[in-house]
Design a protein around this motif. Structure first.
Motif, mmCIF file in Angstrom:
data_model
loop_
_atom_site.group_PDB
_atom_site.id
_atom_site.type_symbol
_atom_site.label_atom_id
_atom_site.label_comp_id
_atom_site.label_asym_id
_atom_site.label_seq_id
_atom_site.Cartn_x
_atom_site.Cartn_y
_atom_site.Cartn_z
ATOM 1 N N LYS A 118 0.841 -1.195 0.000
ATOM 2 C CA LYS A 118 0.000 0.000 0.000
ATOM 3 C C LYS A 118 0.872 1.240 0.000
ATOM 4 N N MET A 119 0.606 2.128 -0.946
ATOM 5 C CA MET A 119 1.350 3.385 -1.070
ATOM 6 C C MET A 119 0.346 4.523 -0.975
ATOM 7 N N ARG A 120 0.460 5.348 0.064
ATOM 8 C CA ARG A 120 -0.527 6.395 0.272
ATOM 9 C C ARG A 120 0.134 7.777 0.283
ATOM 10 N N THR A 121 -0.671 8.778 0.068
ATOM 11 C CA THR A 121 -0.196 10.157 0.062
ATOM 12 C C THR A 121 -0.156 10.687 1.500
ATOM 13 N N TYR A 129 -5.050 9.537 -0.104
ATOM 14 C CA TYR A 129 -5.300 8.680 -1.259
ATOM 15 C C TYR A 129 -4.239 7.579 -1.292
ATOM 16 N N PHE A 130 -4.599 6.437 -1.911
ATOM 17 C CA PHE A 130 -3.641 5.324 -1.939
ATOM 18 C C PHE A 130 -3.800 4.494 -3.208
ATOM 19 N N ALA A 131 -2.746 3.739 -3.501
ATOM 20 C CA ALA A 131 -2.760 2.693 -4.535
ATOM 21 C C ALA A 131 -2.207 1.429 -3.901
ATOM 22 N N GLY A 171 -5.618 -1.872 -6.635
ATOM 23 C CA GLY A 171 -6.691 -1.078 -6.065
ATOM 24 C C GLY A 171 -6.280 0.367 -5.885
ATOM 25 N N ILE A 172 -7.248 1.270 -5.988
ATOM 26 C CA ILE A 172 -7.036 2.687 -5.713
ATOM 27 C C ILE A 172 -8.186 3.157 -4.843
ATOM 28 N N VAL A 185 -12.562 3.640 4.850
ATOM 29 C CA VAL A 185 -11.837 3.340 3.618
ATOM 30 C C VAL A 185 -12.825 3.077 2.483
ATOM 31 N N GLY A 186 -12.558 3.641 1.331
ATOM 32 C CA GLY A 186 -13.332 3.368 0.133
ATOM 33 C C GLY A 186 -12.400 3.250 -1.056
#
Length: 222
Positions: A118-121, A129-131, A171-172, A185-186
């Motif tokens: 998971k990589m988030r801002t 936000y994350f990817a 996923g994003i 979380v969405g």
């Protein structure tokens, strides 16, 4: 219904027990609708309809840096599959009649173990936000099937479904903090199975079928 209730209770208990276990570890729950469909690499077998399913899971995130985490969990995937149309004539699923142009609906349940990054801002107000690229190990728990238009329903098709699956996905989404330790979380997740979902059926050649899924992830982290 009893299985779904038992799964919800089980996952909730795990989340409560371990949710505050370590500063750099977060746990959560997911209850997400899923849209799945199947494809085949055989010219005489074609996808002919999706399934609406559900994912229920306990989520875990281990942060090795402020905005990077290894993710995993334990999940239950209900009513995954779709409908395949078989153009050849055969006694599909060993039913006692020969059928041609048959629409076979697969409804499979899996126990899933995902593994992702998971990589988030950084946080903007209360929002991040994350990817999340990931792989998913699946273990078949139940398989049922219907042959549409032939009045053949709710067949146990376990012997025609491979017991283990492996998928990749991406996923994003976003996290919205509602307290110092809790976030809603969405997100939108895509998953594609690159192992064969169905066991080969002798139709003059061997065919392979896989499953794809789009999941609207709805959950909470704490």
């Amino acid at each position: 219904m009893k299985k779904i209730v038992a799964a919800i209770v089980f996952i909730s208990c795990l989340g409560t027990a371990f949710g505050q276990s370590a500063y750099n570890v977060r746990f959560g729950l997911q209850l997400s609708p899923t849209f799945t469909w199947m494809q085949s690499d055989a010219s005489i077998v074609n996808g002919n309809g999706p399934n609406l399913g559900l994912k229920l899971a306990m989520l875990g995130e281990y942060y090795f840096a402020e905005n990077y985490a290894v993710t995993s969990g334990l999940g239950f995937a209900f009513n995954h599959g779709g409908t395949l149309r078989y153009d050849a004539e055969d006694n599909y699923w060993n039913v006692d009649r020969s059928l041609r142009n048959a629409d076979l609906k697969y409804s499979v349940q899996y126990i899933e173990i995902p593994l992702g990054l998971k990589m988030r801002t950084r946080e903007f107000g209360y929002l991040r936000y994350f990817a999340e690229p990931h792989i998913v190990f699946g273990f078949r728990s139940q398989s049922r099937g219907d042959i549409k238009g032939a009045d053949i329903n709710d067949i146990d098709i376990k012997e025609f479904i491979n017991p283990i699956s492996l998928s990749w996905g991406l996923g994003i989404g976003g996290e919205y903090s509602i307290s110092e330790s809790t976030a809603i979380v969405g997100g939108l997740y895509y998953q594609n199975m690159f192992t064969d979902m169905t066991k080969d059926i002798d139709m003059g050649d061997e065919s392979g079928s896989n499953l794809s899924a789009i999941t609207l992830r709805l959950g909470v982290l704490f």
